[in-house]
Design an enzyme around this catalytic site. Structure first.
Site, PDB file in Angstrom:
ATOM      1  N   ALA A   1       0.933  -1.144   0.023  1.00 19.08           N
ATOM      2  CA  ALA A   1       0.052  -0.152  -0.088  1.00 19.08           C
ATOM      3  C   ALA A   1       0.762   1.191   0.229  1.00 19.08           C
ATOM      4  CB  ALA A   1      -0.957   0.015   1.314  1.00 19.08           C
TER       5      ALA A   1
ATOM      6  N   ASP B   1      -2.856  -2.134  -3.225  1.00 21.19           N
ATOM      7  CA  ASP B   1      -3.632  -0.821  -3.181  1.00 21.19           C
ATOM      8  C   ASP B   1      -3.119   0.240  -4.196  1.00 21.19           C
ATOM      9  OD1 ASP B   1      -5.701   0.545  -1.709  1.00 21.19           O
ATOM     10  OD2 ASP B   1      -4.276   1.774  -0.787  1.00 21.19           O
TER      11      ASP B   1
ATOM     12  N   GLU C   1      -2.408   4.312 -12.515  1.00 14.44           N
ATOM     13  CA  GLU C   1      -3.775   4.476 -11.557  1.00 14.44           C
ATOM     14  C   GLU C   1      -4.733   5.437 -12.468  1.00 14.44           C
ATOM     15  OE1 GLU C   1      -3.235   5.441  -7.690  1.00 14.44           O
ATOM     16  OE2 GLU C   1      -1.753   3.657  -7.221  1.00 14.44           O
TER      17      GLU C   1
ATOM     18  N   HIS D   1      -6.496   2.553  -4.245  1.00 12.15           N
ATOM     19  CA  HIS D   1      -5.673   3.264  -3.593  1.00 12.15           C
ATOM     20  C   HIS D   1      -6.471   4.074  -2.483  1.00 12.15           C
ATOM     21  CE1 HIS D   1      -2.030   6.234  -4.063  1.00 12.15           C
ATOM     22  NE2 HIS D   1      -2.395   5.995  -2.794  1.00 12.15           N
TER      23      HIS D   1
HETATM   24  N1  LIG Z   1      -2.061   3.513  -0.005  1.00 14.60           N
HETATM   25  C1  LIG Z   1      -2.325   4.762   0.662  1.00 14.60           C
HETATM   26  O1  LIG Z   1      -3.378   5.351   0.658  1.00 14.60           O
HETATM   27  C2  LIG Z   1      -1.191   5.659   1.313  1.00 14.60           C
HETATM   28  C3  LIG Z   1      -1.221   6.138   2.457  1.00 14.60           C
HETATM   29  C4  LIG Z   1      -0.306   6.945   2.854  1.00 14.60           C
HETATM   30  C5  LIG Z   1       1.030   6.694   2.341  1.00 14.60           C
HETATM   31  N2  LIG Z   1       1.220   5.705   1.439  1.00 14.60           N
HETATM   32  C6  LIG Z   1       2.680   5.585   0.977  1.00 14.60           C
HETATM   33  O2  LIG Z   1       3.329   5.049   1.994  1.00 14.60           O
HETATM   34  C7  LIG Z   1       4.635   5.559   1.918  1.00 14.60           C
HETATM   35  C8  LIG Z   1       5.393   5.364   3.415  1.00 14.60           C
HETATM   36  O3  LIG Z   1       4.582   6.104   4.501  1.00 14.60           O
HETATM   37  P1  LIG Z   1       5.159   6.298   5.631  1.00 14.60           P
HETATM   38  O4  LIG Z   1       4.378   7.659   6.226  1.00 14.60           O
HETATM   39  O5  LIG Z   1       5.135   5.377   6.337  1.00 14.60           O
HETATM   40  O6  LIG Z   1       6.435   7.150   5.499  1.00 14.60           O
HETATM   41  P2  LIG Z   1       7.677   7.401   6.568  1.00 14.60           P
HETATM   42  O7  LIG Z   1       8.681   8.393   5.754  1.00 14.60           O
HETATM   43  O8  LIG Z   1       7.085   7.628   7.609  1.00 14.60           O
HETATM   44  O9  LIG Z   1       8.599   6.045   6.487  1.00 14.60           O
HETATM   45  C9  LIG Z   1       8.988   5.241   5.178  1.00 14.60           C
HETATM   46  C10 LIG Z   1      10.298   4.482   5.768  1.00 14.60           C
HETATM   47  O10 LIG Z   1      10.790   3.696   4.722  1.00 14.60           O
HETATM   48  C11 LIG Z   1      12.239   3.796   4.598  1.00 14.60           C
HETATM   49  N3  LIG Z   1      13.088   3.547   3.358  1.00 14.60           N
HETATM   50  C12 LIG Z   1      12.939   4.665   2.372  1.00 14.60           C
HETATM   51  N4  LIG Z   1      13.848   3.884   1.454  1.00 14.60           N
HETATM   52  C13 LIG Z   1      13.867   2.694   1.827  1.00 14.60           C
HETATM   53  C14 LIG Z   1      14.523   1.504   1.255  1.00 14.60           C
HETATM   54  N5  LIG Z   1      14.816   1.586   0.073  1.00 14.60           N
HETATM   55  N6  LIG Z   1      14.547   0.362   1.717  1.00 14.60           N
HETATM   56  C15 LIG Z   1      13.788   0.291   3.130  1.00 14.60           C
HETATM   57  N7  LIG Z   1      13.245   1.246   3.711  1.00 14.60           N
HETATM   58  C16 LIG Z   1      13.406   2.469   3.000  1.00 14.60           C
HETATM   59  C17 LIG Z   1      12.512   5.085   5.549  1.00 14.60           C
HETATM   60  O11 LIG Z   1      13.844   5.209   6.129  1.00 14.60           O
HETATM   61  C18 LIG Z   1      11.286   5.346   6.429  1.00 14.60           C
HETATM   62  O12 LIG Z   1      11.674   4.617   7.718  1.00 14.60           O
HETATM   63  C19 LIG Z   1       4.557   6.820   1.716  1.00 14.60           C
HETATM   64  O13 LIG Z   1       5.651   7.310   0.825  1.00 14.60           O
HETATM   65  C20 LIG Z   1       3.376   6.704   0.533  1.00 14.60           C
HETATM   66  O14 LIG Z   1       3.920   6.933  -0.735  1.00 14.60           O
HETATM   67  C21 LIG Z   1       0.225   5.368   0.689  1.00 14.60           C
HETATM   68  O1  LIG Z   2      -5.249  10.336  -0.964  1.00 14.08           O
HETATM   69  C1  LIG Z   2      -4.546  10.069  -2.072  1.00 14.08           C
HETATM   70  O2  LIG Z   2      -4.649  10.244  -2.930  1.00 14.08           O
HETATM   71  C2  LIG Z   2      -3.401   9.477  -1.651  1.00 14.08           C
HETATM   72  C3  LIG Z   2      -3.193   8.646  -0.183  1.00 14.08           C
HETATM   73  C4  LIG Z   2      -1.548   8.220   0.021  1.00 14.08           C
HETATM   74  O3  LIG Z   2      -1.064   7.409  -1.225  1.00 14.08           O
HETATM   75  C5  LIG Z   2      -0.589   9.155   0.450  1.00 14.08           C
HETATM   76  O4  LIG Z   2       0.077   9.335  -0.280  1.00 14.08           O
HETATM   77  O5  LIG Z   2      -1.038   9.737   1.565  1.00 14.08           O
END
Ligand SMILES: NC(=O)c1ccc[n+]([C@@H]2O[C@H](COP(=O)([O-])OP(=O)(O)OC[C@H]3O[C@@H](n4cnc5c(N)ncnc54)[C@H](O)[C@@H]3O)[C@@H](O)[C@H]2O)c1
Ligand SMILES: O=C(O)CC[C@@H](O)C(=O)O
Length: 465
Positions: free
Chosen positions: A281, A307, A312, A343
């Site tokens: 995700a 997700d 997309e 997503h």
């Molecule tokens: N599906 C959704 O709706 C949704 C929602 C929120 C975030 N996201 C995605 O999830 C990602 C992560 O979110 P988060 O808030 O936990 O981010 P964050 O920045 O708090 O944590 C990311 C972690 O990944 C680590 N990292 C970076 N590159 C790496 C690699 N090559 N190998 C291993 N670890 C690595 C970092 O050191 C960090 O600890 C976001 O960047 C976003 O793209 C998706």
């Molecule tokens: O709301 C969205 O479109 C993105 C959600 C998620 O991927 C994020 O980066 O917070």
């Protein structure tokens, strides 16, 4: 069977307190609502870049109503669209706006941003900022804000639920029953208690998930490029192959970067346990989906929950998740035990409303006061608000190339006045200075602006008064 009238009557007196339709306030949101709202502190002088009614804000992708309310209350002109815009329309619209609010679908490329003539800030109403060319935004002096953790819990909860659903093949049983098939089986259905969850990326989401998984009795291991303190009994494993070989469930929570592209591909699937499960995700580029399909076809991977996808659709609608979007779509959807969601990891009422408040407040503070706190591409600089009696005080916001000698030049220009306070910081190639200067006549303002504008290191300037 009851008639529709009987059903309606039976439900109409039910208290809504436990209804899933009731929007409850998350603790974060209630906390934020109770914070003193600095923008509306009555004794503080409202700084005017020009009339706030001239500020144009374009909000795309169904950004939450909390954001529309906060920005409208500031007096800005707010234009709202439910979907993202195609590139041509976006270029046309971005030309004269001061601020744009987006989620993950709108691509703010260098090409698009190069048409923005008045843009001062971008709000990503989400966590990810990979959809914005941050380097270009910085180069043209546009501050980018996001919401770093308001939807983290929502993603962690969805992943926890999907781990259980994959282990029990819930997706397949549900699809079968929707089409009339009763298939009561326990073959290859498992409890998650005692199994090992491998989390790649132990940041905001990964660490929240770690807590939930341990409450389910799972062992948690994580792999991250930086050393991070473990929560509970979780353990960091530094060697990726060793880590992959231990996990029964593997989930990705890393940002989209060049290093995370195809982080899981054929060699990584091969290194995993037979019959392991994979979840993603984070961003669609992190998993090589054709390789995942191969690994599932040979039974190496027993199930997957996705997700996010490399491509997309820009809006909601039927017949959009098809092979013309991603060429492997029909192959993926035909596999057993694959949970696909559009997503929605961060899409809960609590998360979206908290994000709306957080990002729109950061945008307003930047537009009204110049505070870059929370920006992802600017050094964080802020000065306390000016009081009402500071009538002849002007706030100078000067974004410049990070080269030696700039402060001397700028302070020379400002030195005809009293520099009451100033704060400057830099981040790689860019630096940002805020200075409050008093004893400024209205007629001096244009002269100060013109002289700052003529400095070689200048990227962008605003004077608030
Ligand atoms: N599906 C959704 O709706 C949704 C929602 C929120 C975030 N996201 C995605 O999830 C990602 C992560 O979110 P988060 O808030 O936990 O981010 P964050 O920045 O708090 O944590 C990311 C972690 O990944 C680590 N990292 C970076 N590159 C790496 C690699 N090559 N190998 C291993 N670890 C690595 C970092 O050191 C960090 O600890 C976001 O960047 C976003 O793209 C998706
Ligand atoms: O709301 C969205 O479109 C993105 C959600 C998620 O991927 C994020 O980066 O917070």
């Amino acid at each position: 069977m009851s008639s529709p009238q009987e059903i309606q009557q039976a439900f109409q007196n039910i208290s809504i307190s436990g209804s899933p339709n009731r929007v409850s306030k998350s603790p974060v949101q209630s906390f934020m609502n109770n914070l003193p709202h600095r923008l509306s502190v009555s004794k503080q002088k409202t700084l005017k870049p020009f009339s706030s009614g001239d500020i144009k804000v374009l909000l795309l992708e169904n950004v939450n109503k909390t954001a529309i309310d906060i920005l409208t209350k500031q007096g800005y002109q707010v234009e709202f669209h439910k979907a993202s815009l195609d590139e041509e329309t976006l270029i046309e619209k971005i030309k004269d706006v001061h601020c744009i609010g987006i989620r993950s679908k709108t691509k703010l490329t260098a090409k698009v941003l190069s048409h923005a003539k008045n843009l001062v800030s971008i709000g990503c109403f989400c966590i990810g900022t990979n959809q914005v060319d941050l380097e270009y935004a910085t180069k043209i002096g546009v501050a980018v804000f996001n919401s770093p953790f308001s939807n983290s819990r929502s993603v962690a909860e969805l992943i926890m639920a999907e781990i259980v659903c994959l282990a029990r093949q819930v997706g397949d049983r549900s699809i079968e029953l929707h089409t009339g098939t009763w298939n009561k089986v326990s073959n290859k259905c498992w409890e998650v208690r005692g199994k090992t969850l491998g989390i790649i990326g132990y940041g905001h989401i990964g660490s929240q998930l770690s807590v939930l998984a341990e409450a389910f009795g799972m062992h948690v291991i994580y792999y991250d490029i930086v050393g991070i303190m473990a929560i509970g009994m979780a353990k960091q494993v530094d060697d990726l192959n060793e880590f992959l070989g231990q996990a029964d469930f593997l989930t990705c929570h890393v940002p989209e970067t060049s290093e995370t592209k195809n982080l899981l591909s054929l060699p990584q699937f091969a290194a995993m346990k037979d019959g392991a499960y994979v979840l993603n995700a984070s961003r669609g580029t992190v998993i090589d989906i054709p390789a995942l399909i191969q690994a599932m076809k040979v039974g190496k991977i027993a199930g997957a929950a996705l997700d996010v996808y490399p491509q997309e659709p820009p809006k909601n609608g039927d017949k959009l998740f098809v092979d013309s979007l991603n060429e492997w779509t029909s192959e993926l959807v035909s596999l057993p035990n694959v949970i696909l969601t559009p997503h929605i990891g961060g899409s809960t009422e609590e998360a979206q409303s908290a994000i709306g408040v957080e990002v729109s407040q950061a945008l307003s503070k930047y537009i009204n006061e110049g505070s870059s706190v929370g920006s992802v591409n600017f050094p964080e600089v802020s000065l306390r608000g000016l009081s009402l009696d500071q009538e002849d005080t002007v706030r100078v916001l000067y974004i410049h190339h990070n080269v030696p000698g700039v402060l001397k030049t700028v302070n020379n220009i400002l030195s005809d006045h009293n520099i009451e306070k100033q704060f400057s910081d830099s981040q790689t190639d860019i630096a940002y200075l805020i200075a409050d200067i008093s004893g400024v006549d209205q007629k001096d303002i244009k002269d100060i602006y013109d002289r700052l504008n003529a400095t070689e290191a200048k990227i962008a300037i605003r004077l608030l008064y």
